[in-house]
Design an enzyme around this catalytic site. Sequence first.
Site, PDB file in Angstrom:
ATOM      1  N   GLY A  35      92.547  39.424  27.160  1.00 37.71           N
ATOM      2  CA  GLY A  35      94.156  39.461  26.684  1.00 37.71           C
ATOM      3  C   GLY A  35      93.932  38.683  25.172  1.00 37.71           C
ATOM      4  O   GLY A  35      92.994  38.316  24.694  1.00 37.71           O
TER       5      GLY A  35
ATOM      6  N   GLY B 289      91.498  39.723  30.946  1.00 35.92           N
ATOM      7  CA  GLY B 289      92.664  40.683  31.182  1.00 35.92           C
ATOM      8  C   GLY B 289      92.111  41.667  31.978  1.00 35.92           C
ATOM      9  O   GLY B 289      92.784  42.341  32.768  1.00 35.92           O
TER      10      GLY B 289
ATOM     11  N   GLU C 227      86.906  31.635  31.166  1.00 41.32           N
ATOM     12  CA  GLU C 227      88.040  31.070  30.539  1.00 41.32           C
ATOM     13  C   GLU C 227      87.822  29.677  30.342  1.00 41.32           C
ATOM     14  O   GLU C 227      88.217  28.735  29.693  1.00 41.32           O
ATOM     15  CB  GLU C 227      89.264  31.142  31.248  1.00 41.32           C
ATOM     16  CG  GLU C 227      89.873  32.609  31.344  1.00 41.32           C
ATOM     17  CD  GLU C 227      89.148  33.645  32.064  1.00 41.32           C
ATOM     18  OE1 GLU C 227      89.596  34.766  32.031  1.00 41.32           O
ATOM     19  OE2 GLU C 227      88.522  33.391  32.796  1.00 41.32           O
TER      20      GLU C 227
ATOM     21  N   ASP D  14      93.009  33.509  35.127  1.00 43.60           N
ATOM     22  CA  ASP D  14      94.219  33.902  35.375  1.00 43.60           C
ATOM     23  C   ASP D  14      94.168  35.236  35.876  1.00 43.60           C
ATOM     24  O   ASP D  14      93.405  35.791  36.395  1.00 43.60           O
ATOM     25  CB  ASP D  14      95.174  33.377  34.247  1.00 43.60           C
ATOM     26  CG  ASP D  14      94.834  34.399  32.808  1.00 43.60           C
ATOM     27  OD1 ASP D  14      93.875  34.886  32.707  1.00 43.60           O
ATOM     28  OD2 ASP D  14      95.976  34.701  32.250  1.00 43.60           O
TER      29      ASP D  14
END
Length: 350
Positions: free
Chosen positions: A66, A114, A137, A145
């Site tokens: 992302g 993402g 991450e 996430d």
Amino acid sequence: MTSDETVVVSLEGALGRIHLNRPEALNSLNLDIVRKISDGIDALEDNPAVRAIALTGEGRALCAGGDIKMIWQVGRTAPQEALAFWAEEYRLNARISHLRKPWLAVMDGICMGGGVGLSVHGSHRIVTEKTRFAMPETGIGYFPDVGGTWALSRAPQHLGFWIGLTGATIGAADTIAAGLADAMVPSEALPTLLADIASGQALESAIKAHAGDPGVSMLKDNAVLIDSVFASGDMEEIFAALQANGSDFAKSTLALLEAKSPTSLVLTLHLLRAAQSSASLETCLDREYAADALILDGHDFYEGVRAAVIDKDRNPIWSPARLGEVDQEGLVSAINPLPSLFSTATADDL
């Protein structure tokens, strides 16, 4: 592929295609791309000619992640802008899990962050010999996430805990072993696979016809050790168990963890364990969304992105710097639930 569009939506026989076309950025996501993917799903899901939808990427990646640079830029001064991006992205992740038509994610090349959210929640997930899968991450002061806590927590023998905490990049065999992909199809066979599906062949039979041997899984070979160590609910215990084991795999795992944000490790372990007892992907996405607000108000995310993306010195200075200095109870209690992103979802105890 010659279109200037960052997302190319097309129909090839019975197959709807959503092709990410931003190769210079490894097809990384921004808000515009998230919305274009959603619009593409609208068009293809409602088209009676479409029997399945395939997600593919141009160049070396399906999707490398992302727009963390945007979030880094606005997180302190306009946190609602960052949260708005996550909200739309997370709703798309959940939508993929509930599509009325099969969703074929082609994880050819880099699939991280993402990109994982666009893939693992789909009905059919394939990898290739070129797959480079990761949820990296914890290395930028963040946490897995895009529903990653849901998917990783359901991997057998805590393999997903290893993937999410170490942030390591894995290949086809390990991705399949962790239950994050269904089959390996050689990259050179992808055009024929997609053509067969477009001609009306069922996805399962088409994938089976082109599937190959993914090779040896390093994670599967070390699953007993991973399961015994990462079942712990305390990061310091995990470190101690790896040190006590002393095997080459334990040493390499420990080295990966030692480079990560201590705060991110504690937060990620909490989120993964909470996800294990969660009833739905949406519940986990709501919890991740609440943790996003906490991250934006902290230190390590900005420092991690600075070191990895902005200055690229690869030398983040975490605060606190040591695992024992992280106030685990205070960190977890600071996650304040936000209004649910989903009309039918409610957050579990955070």
